[in-house]
Motif scaffolding. Structure first.
Motif, short mmCIF file in Angstrom:
data_model
loop_
_atom_site.label_atom_id
_atom_site.label_comp_id
_atom_site.label_asym_id
_atom_site.label_seq_id
_atom_site.Cartn_x
_atom_site.Cartn_y
_atom_site.Cartn_z
N THR A 122 -7.79 3.61 2.28
CA THR A 122 -8.59 3.03 3.36
C THR A 122 -10.02 2.74 2.93
N VAL A 132 0.87 -1.18 0.00
CA VAL A 132 0.00 0.00 0.00
C VAL A 132 0.90 1.23 0.00
N LEU A 147 -9.63 -1.06 0.89
CA LEU A 147 -9.28 -2.29 1.60
C LEU A 147 -10.46 -3.00 2.27
N VAL A 153 -4.00 3.30 7.83
CA VAL A 153 -4.09 1.93 7.31
C VAL A 153 -3.76 0.92 8.41
N LEU A 180 3.51 -1.07 4.01
CA LEU A 180 2.93 0.26 3.80
C LEU A 180 4.04 1.30 3.70
#
Length: 216
Positions: A169, A93, A172, A196, A186
Motif C-alpha cells: 500500500t 498484487v 501504489l 489494497v 490481488l
C-alpha cells in the motif's frame, strides 16, 4: 513454504485456466484447496506453492508427500482468472503464497499472442528478501520481457536492501495517475487484500476493475 510438482495420471481428462485451484482429498470427509502455480502448457504436471507453517491438515498433507506417492484431487474450481479478451494493463498484487495463482496468470498473460495486455506489473510484498518467492524468476522475466515490471517491497528489509521499503500500500500511491484504467488482481492475506481494495477505491480505481482472492 513447499513447492510441489505433481504429474497427473489421467491428463487428457484435465484442463484448467490460470488462477484456478484444485481440491485434494485428504480423507473421505476432508478436502483442502490449493491454487495451481503453473501453466496449462506444462500439463500433465501441475505445481503448487503452499505455506506449511500453520501445520493444519492441509499443511501436513503437503509436507508429508513422498516421491511416487499417489493422491486424489477434484477440480479445477474458481473464477479468479484473467478474461481471455482482456487487453488493458494488468496489475498483480501479492503477499506470501498468494503468489501461486498469480504466477500462473502472469506466465499466461505474457505468452498471449497479439492483442495482449500492453503491460503486466507485479507488486510483491514480503518481510525480508528471503521471503520473496520466485524472486530470481521474476527478475529474469523482467529482463527478458519488456512489458513486464517487477516491484518487490519489503516491510522488514536488511541494511543491504536497495529496493522499495514498506507494504504494498506504500508502493501504489505514487503510481496513482497511471492506475485508473488498469485491471487489478490481488491475492494474499485478507488484511492486505482489504487494505489494497480500500486504497484503490481512494485512488479512483473502479471497483469493477479489482479482482481478488484471500488466502487464510
Amino acid at each position: 513454504v513447499r513447492h510441489a510438482v505433481l504429474r497427473i495420471l489421467d491428463a487428457p481428462a484435465f484442463s484448467f485456466r490460470p488462477g484456478q485451484f484444485v481440491q485434494f482429498v485428504l480423507d473421505p470427509k476432508t478436502l483442502r484447496q490449493f491454487s495451481i502455480a503453473s501453466l496449462p502448457e506444462e500439463l500433465p504436471e501441475i505445481e503448487l506453492c503452499v505455506d506449511i507453517s500453520p501445520m493444519g491438515k492441509g499443511s501436513r498433507f503437503i509436507d508429508g508427500l513422498k516421491p511416487g506417492e499417489k493422491v486424489t484431487f477434484r477440480g479445477p474450481f474458481g473464477v479468479f482468472t484473467v478474461p481471455e479478451e482482456e487487453e488493458r494493463p494488468l496489475e498483480f498484487v501479492a503477499t506470501g503464497t498468494g503468489i501461486a495463482p498469480i504466477r500462473a496468470m502472469i506466465g499466461s498473460a505474457l505468452r498471449r499472442e497479439n492483442p495482449g495486455p500492453p503491460s503486466v506489473t507485479l507488486t510483491f510484498g514480503s518481510r525480508t528478501s528471503a521471503d520473496l518467492l520466485y524472486d530470481r524468476e521474476w527478475r529474469e522475466l523482467s529482463r527478458e520481457q519488456p512489458s513486464f515490471r517487477y516491484i518487490p517491497t519489503l516491510s522488514q528489509p536488511l541494511p543491504d536492501w536497495s529496493g522499495f521499503q514498506g507494504r504494498v500500500t506504500d508502493v501504489l500511491p505514487p503510481r496513482a495517475a497511471d492506475l485508473h484504467s488498469h485491471v487489478f488482481f490481488l491475492c494474499g492475506n485478507p488484511e492486505m487484500v482489504d487494505d489494497v481494495r480500500k486504497l484503490l477505491g481512494r485512488l479512483g480505481v473502479p471497483e469493477a476493475n479489482v479482482h481478488f482472492e484471500k488466502f487464510f
